[in-house]
Design a protein around this motif. Structure first.
Motif, short mmCIF file in Angstrom:
data_model
loop_
_atom_site.label_atom_id
_atom_site.label_comp_id
_atom_site.label_asym_id
_atom_site.label_seq_id
_atom_site.Cartn_x
_atom_site.Cartn_y
_atom_site.Cartn_z
N ARG A 81 -74.56 -39.88 -0.34
CA ARG A 81 -75.16 -41.20 -0.17
C ARG A 81 -74.52 -41.94 0.99
NH1 ARG A 81 -76.15 -43.29 -6.31
NH2 ARG A 81 -77.55 -41.59 -6.85
N LEU A 82 -73.23 -41.84 1.14
CA LEU A 82 -72.53 -42.48 2.25
C LEU A 82 -73.08 -41.95 3.58
CD1 LEU A 82 -70.23 -44.13 3.58
CD2 LEU A 82 -68.77 -42.11 3.24
N GLU A 83 -73.20 -40.64 3.71
CA GLU A 83 -73.72 -40.05 4.95
C GLU A 83 -75.12 -40.57 5.25
OE1 GLU A 83 -71.37 -35.80 4.34
OE2 GLU A 83 -73.51 -35.93 3.94
N GLN A 84 -75.99 -40.56 4.25
CA GLN A 84 -77.37 -41.00 4.45
C GLN A 84 -77.45 -42.45 4.87
OE1 GLN A 84 -80.19 -39.90 1.19
NE2 GLN A 84 -78.26 -39.28 0.26
N TRP A 85 -76.72 -43.30 4.15
CA TRP A 85 -76.82 -44.73 4.42
C TRP A 85 -76.17 -45.11 5.74
CZ3 TRP A 85 -80.22 -48.00 2.75
CH2 TRP A 85 -81.00 -47.56 1.68
N ALA A 86 -75.11 -44.44 6.12
CA ALA A 86 -74.52 -44.68 7.45
C ALA A 86 -75.53 -44.33 8.53
CB ALA A 86 -73.24 -43.86 7.62
N PHE A 87 -76.21 -43.19 8.36
CA PHE A 87 -77.22 -42.79 9.33
C PHE A 87 -78.38 -43.79 9.35
CE2 PHE A 87 -81.10 -40.86 10.75
CZ PHE A 87 -80.71 -40.23 11.91
N MET A 88 -78.89 -44.14 8.17
CA MET A 88 -80.06 -45.04 8.11
C MET A 88 -79.73 -46.43 8.65
SD MET A 88 -82.19 -44.02 4.69
CE MET A 88 -80.85 -43.92 3.52
N LEU A 89 -78.53 -46.93 8.41
CA LEU A 89 -78.17 -48.25 8.93
C LEU A 89 -78.11 -48.24 10.45
CD1 LEU A 89 -75.47 -49.37 6.36
CD2 LEU A 89 -77.71 -50.42 6.74
N VAL A 112 -90.80 -38.24 0.85
CA VAL A 112 -90.34 -37.55 -0.36
C VAL A 112 -90.26 -38.60 -1.46
CG1 VAL A 112 -88.47 -36.24 -1.43
CG2 VAL A 112 -89.05 -35.85 0.98
N SER A 113 -90.98 -38.34 -2.53
CA SER A 113 -91.09 -39.30 -3.63
C SER A 113 -89.74 -39.84 -4.08
CB SER A 113 -91.79 -38.63 -4.81
OG SER A 113 -91.82 -39.47 -5.92
N SER A 114 -89.59 -41.14 -4.05
CA SER A 114 -88.45 -41.92 -4.55
C SER A 114 -87.10 -41.58 -3.91
CB SER A 114 -88.35 -41.84 -6.07
OG SER A 114 -87.88 -40.58 -6.48
N TRP A 115 -87.07 -40.90 -2.76
CA TRP A 115 -85.79 -40.52 -2.14
C TRP A 115 -84.92 -41.74 -1.85
CZ3 TRP A 115 -83.92 -35.61 -0.70
CH2 TRP A 115 -82.71 -35.64 0.00
N ILE A 116 -85.47 -42.69 -1.11
CA ILE A 116 -84.68 -43.85 -0.71
C ILE A 116 -84.27 -44.66 -1.93
CG2 ILE A 116 -84.70 -46.02 0.60
CD1 ILE A 116 -86.49 -44.55 2.66
N LYS A 121 -79.24 -46.22 -5.67
CA LYS A 121 -78.53 -46.41 -6.94
C LYS A 121 -77.09 -45.94 -6.80
CE LYS A 121 -82.75 -45.68 -9.55
NZ LYS A 121 -83.46 -44.73 -10.39
N ALA A 122 -76.18 -46.88 -6.70
CA ALA A 122 -74.78 -46.56 -6.43
C ALA A 122 -74.02 -46.04 -7.64
CB ALA A 122 -74.08 -47.77 -5.86
N LEU A 123 -74.43 -46.41 -8.84
CA LEU A 123 -73.69 -45.98 -10.02
C LEU A 123 -74.61 -45.28 -11.00
CD1 LEU A 123 -71.59 -49.20 -10.57
CD2 LEU A 123 -70.82 -47.06 -9.57
N PRO A 124 -74.21 -44.23 -11.64
CA PRO A 124 -72.98 -43.50 -11.35
C PRO A 124 -73.20 -42.61 -10.12
CG PRO A 124 -74.14 -42.39 -13.10
CD PRO A 124 -74.95 -43.62 -12.73
#
Length: 154
Positions: A81-89, A112-116, A121-124
């Motif tokens: 998730r960190l990798e994805q969100w750093a790229f998307m930001l 892709v259905s519901s990917w983003i 969802k950060a937890l868990p």
């Protein structure tokens, strides 16, 4: 992964020979814990400075644990998730893709259905794979890196 790069190159109009791949397992030193901790601290920077992002997450069994790995397990891991969100930001969602297998091909994550939504969802969201011991975080106020005292050689 090779097929994913070939598909990306065809879609984006560049030669696969022009592609440089950052693969976390091989790009993060695995044998020296201190160097590994420093590289882990830079994961977001590595991801944010790339021009394209492809999450290769086919359904398969993990070689070491025998557990199922898939799109869903990829989306459940904190580091992913960190990798994805750093790229998307840094780059938006236009150049971020998912590769599950050859039958599904390369897909933009917004297709892709519901990917983003799932990746938000950060937890868990475990950052340590199941079965691997978790490290203590350093609580000393003068230490800059949270893993500095968590079992690393001094």
């Amino acid at each position: 992964m090779v097929r994913a790069v070939e598909a990306l190159a065809a879609e984006r109009g560049f030669s696969p020979d022009q592609c440089h791949i950052w693969l976390d397992l091989h790009s993060i030193p695995q044998s020296n814990e201190a160097t590994k901790a420093l590289a882990i601290g830079a994961i977001a920077l590595f991801a944010a400075t790339t021009s394209h992002f492809v999450a290769c997450a086919p359904e398969t069994l993990h070689l070491d644990t025998g557990l199922l790995c898939s799109r869903d397990t990829y989306l459940s891991r904190g580091w992913c998730r960190l990798e994805q969100w750093a790229f998307m930001l840094a780059n938006g969602t236009d150049s971020i893709y998912f590769w599950g297998d050859a039958s599904g091909g390369l897909q933009r994550i917004d297709n892709v259905s519901s990917w983003i939504e799932t990746s938000i969802k950060a937890l868990p969201s475990p950052v340590t794979p199941p079965g691997r011991p978790r490290r203590r975080l350093c609580r000393r106020p003068l230490h800059r890196h949270p893993l500095c005292c968590s079992g690393l050689p001094r």
